[in-house]
Design a protein around this motif. Structure first.
Motif: not given
Length: 347
Positions: A205-210
């Motif tokens: 899982c990779l969480r991206v910062d908008e």
């Protein structure tokens, strides 16, 4: 300083005035008995001259200018990851041995090209994972050989730091920013110390910062052919953590400061066996000195000190695999697509 004393001198240049170069690398190069620090380059002439003066070498305006110098045998490249491939390739084709900050490149195909070029030209190419050169990991392997854990079942590793300065390249996607390439590669590389065969990435899982478009946190689950697993966590939005543990049939072993231990630290290894807990204090060590000494010896012809291309290829393949299988959350659809595309590109 290193115990090994090379018989001749490696003339070195530094491409870029990054913080890690100034704080950690240049002081060691300037003091190393086997190194003649020739020049440091920056796109800003004033900056180059200031840094050069601080370390007793020449300041050069422009990276290409440094590569044109006949008095430079090898270069260290501390540029952002997005610039590694271009400048490592240019350095190799200019006939220089190359030490590149981790990761060697952003993607597997670029790593293949760099290693192929180095082999063809007979040059040393090394990825600067300095933690690999700290003696605490040899001590851990010795404990495993003494059967304190029994059969290894699970590796787990975490490397995370609090939010960084907003201006950091780590938040700029075009420069190869993101948590996976900056901190995630550490536990990924450490897992391979103890699970040395083929590893499959089962999920991630990779969480991206908008706001920035880069991944700021992630996790991955890997498995080898024997069913042993590696559980990895990393990110830029956490309390500081730099550790790994090995869980076996007879016990569990933890390394508390695995990746960036201060040179004055006496590392502590914790061993848990049933109701018995043992803590072992290990000797101080300087992984920066050790890593640079290994590169210098390899560039001066010590075959035993040369880095293993296979390890660098395996690492690059696993980074791509994490991206390829990861569930990417947060950010915009375009940002998620860009990150997924990096993992898909294998040609």
């Amino acid at each position: 300083m290193p115990q090994h004393r090379p018989q001749r001198t490696l003339r070195m240049g530094v491409i870029g005035c990054a913080d890690i170069a100034i704080r950690r690398i240049l002081p060691v190069l300037a003091a190393h008995d086997g190194v003649e620090l020739v020049a440091v380059a920056s796109r800003d002439r004033t900056r180059a001259e200031q840094v050069g003066a601080a370390f007793g070498c020449c300041g050069v305006a422009g990276y290409a200018t440094l590569l044109q110098r006949d008095d430079v045998d090898a270069v260290y490249i501390p540029l952002p990851p997005g610039m590694h491939h271009e400048w490592a390739l240019r350095a190799l084709t200019a006939g220089k041995h190359v030490l590149v900050e981790k990761p060697l490149s952003e993607r597997y195909a670029h790593t293949v090209e760099l290693l192929s070029t180095a082999k063809q030209l007979g040059l040393v190419l090394a990825e600067n994972f300095m933690f690999l050169h700290h003696s605490q990991h040899r001590a851990v392997r010795a404990l495993i050989e003494q059967d304190v854990l029994g059969e290894l079942r699970v590796f787990s590793g975490s490397f995370a730091v609090p939010p960084l300065a907003p201006s950091s390249f780590r938040y700029q996607s075009h420069l190869g920013g993101g948590a996976l390439l900056d901190v995630g590669v550490y536990p990924l590389r450490a897992a391979q110390l103890y699970l040395p065969g083929e590893l499959d990435v089962l999920g991630a899982c990779l969480r991206v910062d908008e706001r920035t478009g880069v991944d700021v946190a992630g996790s991955a689950l890997l498995c080898d052919a024997q069913g042993r697993t590696a559980q990895l966590d990393f990110g830029f939005e956490h309390s500081y953590r730099s550790t790994y543990s090995l869980w076996g049939s007879r016990g569990r072993l933890s390394v508390r400061r695995a990746f960036t231990p201060p040179e004055q630290l006496r590392p502590v290894v914790r061993i848990e066996q049933q109701d018995v807990v043992t803590e072992r204090s290990l000797p101080e060590d300087n992984q920066v000195v050790n890593a640079l000494d290994a590169f210098v010896r390899a560039a001066l012809g010590d075959v035993g000190a040369a880095p293993a291309p296979e390890a660098m290829l395996r690492q690059a393949a696993l980074v791509d695999a994490v991206r390829r299988v990861a569930k990417v959350v947060g950010g915009t659809a375009e940002q998620r697509a860009v990150l997924a595309g990096l993992g898909a590109a294998r040609v």
